[in-house]
Design a protein around this motif. Structure first.
Motif, PDB file in Angstrom:
ATOM      1  N   LEU A  68       6.335  32.002 -38.065  1.00 35.16           N
ATOM      2  CA  LEU A  68       5.560  30.883 -38.602  1.00 35.16           C
ATOM      3  C   LEU A  68       6.055  30.477 -39.986  1.00 35.16           C
ATOM      4  CD1 LEU A  68       2.015  29.927 -38.207  1.00 35.16           C
ATOM      5  CD2 LEU A  68       2.706  30.344 -40.540  1.00 35.16           C
ATOM      6  N   LYS A  69       6.262  31.441 -40.845  1.00 41.62           N
ATOM      7  CA  LYS A  69       6.685  31.126 -42.212  1.00 41.62           C
ATOM      8  C   LYS A  69       8.114  30.585 -42.245  1.00 41.62           C
ATOM      9  CE  LYS A  69       5.167  34.008 -45.478  1.00 41.62           C
ATOM     10  NZ  LYS A  69       4.762  35.264 -46.155  1.00 41.62           N
ATOM     11  N   GLY A  70       8.983  31.120 -41.412  1.00 39.26           N
ATOM     12  CA  GLY A  70      10.358  30.623 -41.374  1.00 39.26           C
ATOM     13  C   GLY A  70      10.432  29.201 -40.861  1.00 39.26           C
ATOM     14  N   TYR A  71       9.733  28.944 -39.765  1.00 42.51           N
ATOM     15  CA  TYR A  71       9.729  27.596 -39.194  1.00 42.51           C
ATOM     16  C   TYR A  71       9.152  26.588 -40.177  1.00 42.51           C
ATOM     17  CZ  TYR A  71       8.318  23.590 -36.429  1.00 42.51           C
ATOM     18  OH  TYR A  71       8.139  22.315 -35.974  1.00 42.51           O
ATOM     19  N   THR A  72       7.994  26.892 -40.748  1.00 41.35           N
ATOM     20  CA  THR A  72       7.364  25.942 -41.665  1.00 41.35           C
ATOM     21  C   THR A  72       8.208  25.724 -42.907  1.00 41.35           C
ATOM     22  OG1 THR A  72       5.981  27.705 -42.602  1.00 41.35           O
ATOM     23  CG2 THR A  72       5.013  26.365 -40.833  1.00 41.35           C
ATOM     24  N   ALA A  73       8.833  26.759 -43.398  1.00 39.31           N
ATOM     25  CA  ALA A  73       9.695  26.604 -44.583  1.00 39.31           C
ATOM     26  C   ALA A  73      10.860  25.660 -44.281  1.00 39.31           C
ATOM     27  CB  ALA A  73      10.210  27.964 -45.047  1.00 39.31           C
ATOM     28  N   ARG A  74      11.498  25.838 -43.138  1.00 40.26           N
ATOM     29  CA  ARG A  74      12.624  24.951 -42.785  1.00 40.26           C
ATOM     30  C   ARG A  74      12.162  23.501 -42.645  1.00 40.26           C
ATOM     31  NH1 ARG A  74      13.539  29.331 -39.665  1.00 40.26           N
ATOM     32  NH2 ARG A  74      12.793  28.342 -37.751  1.00 40.26           N
ATOM     33  N   ARG A  75      11.072  23.285 -41.921  1.00 42.41           N
ATOM     34  CA  ARG A  75      10.579  21.904 -41.698  1.00 42.41           C
ATOM     35  C   ARG A  75      10.134  21.251 -43.007  1.00 42.41           C
ATOM     36  NH1 ARG A  75      12.396  23.355 -37.449  1.00 42.41           N
ATOM     37  NH2 ARG A  75      14.152  22.397 -38.480  1.00 42.41           N
ATOM     38  N   ILE A  76       9.455  21.988 -43.846  1.00 37.57           N
ATOM     39  CA  ILE A  76       8.951  21.401 -45.091  1.00 37.57           C
ATOM     40  C   ILE A  76      10.085  21.157 -46.074  1.00 37.57           C
ATOM     41  CG2 ILE A  76       7.511  21.908 -47.113  1.00 37.57           C
ATOM     42  CD1 ILE A  76       5.429  23.006 -45.049  1.00 37.57           C
TER      43      ILE A  76
END
Length: 167
Positions: free
Chosen positions: A101-109
């Motif tokens: 969750l944190k990796g995905y959201t960091a990349r998208r943001i």
């Protein structure tokens, strides 16, 4: 049963503070266990005050529901953190779930805004496994009432980044 090995021992002095990851050494997540997870943005930067950036976090939670990894019971995305009440259902343990969750959201943001080289998230996260005798609905009410307690809205329905299966 947890075994106390030297590297897992509690701090011996008040100045010795455990790091986020150190708190989870020797702990194991369990399927079908209900957890309350909390993660905070780096330096409490209010990134998620932007509705669209907050929706990135919500969409990541929903992805895990659809993939069968979790069943979300309640969540709220606050300007600088989130609370996620869930049942762990699938093949991910908590560390892997949160890393995803944190990796995905960091990349998208980071595709949308410049964080100036800073990470999106603080290291680690807080998890609380609810015991059988704990009131899950009370925990859900606590989660979704965060915007009210923080003074962000006067009515829960006015805050856009929350949901609960009972409400």
């Amino acid at each position: 049963m947890l075994k106390n090995r030297g590297e897992d021992a509690a701090p011996t002095t008040m100045t010795e503070q455990p790091r986020g990851g150190d708190l989870r050494k020797g702990r194991h997540s369990r399927l079908n266990q209900i957890y309350l997870l909390t993660s905070v943005s780096y330096q409490r930067r209010p990134v998620f005050a932007d509705f669209h950036l907050g929706r990135v976090v919500v969409n990541a939670m929903r992805h895990h529901d659809l993939a069968g990894n979790t069943e979300t019971l309640a969540y709220v995305v606050m300007p600088d953190h989130f609370h996620w009440l869930l049942s762990l259902e699938g093949r991910f343990d908590l560390p892997r779930l949160m890393a995803s969750l944190k990796g995905y959201t960091a990349r998208r943001i980071k595709e949308r805004i410049d964080l100036g080289g800073d990470p999106l998230w603080q290291e680690g996260y807080h998890d609380h496994a609810l015991r059988r005798d704990e009131d899950v609905q009370a925990a859900a009410r606590y989660v979704v009432a965060n915007p009210l307690r923080a003074g962000l809205v006067e009515r829960l329905g006015d805050y856009p980044l929350w949901d609960a299966i009972w409400l």
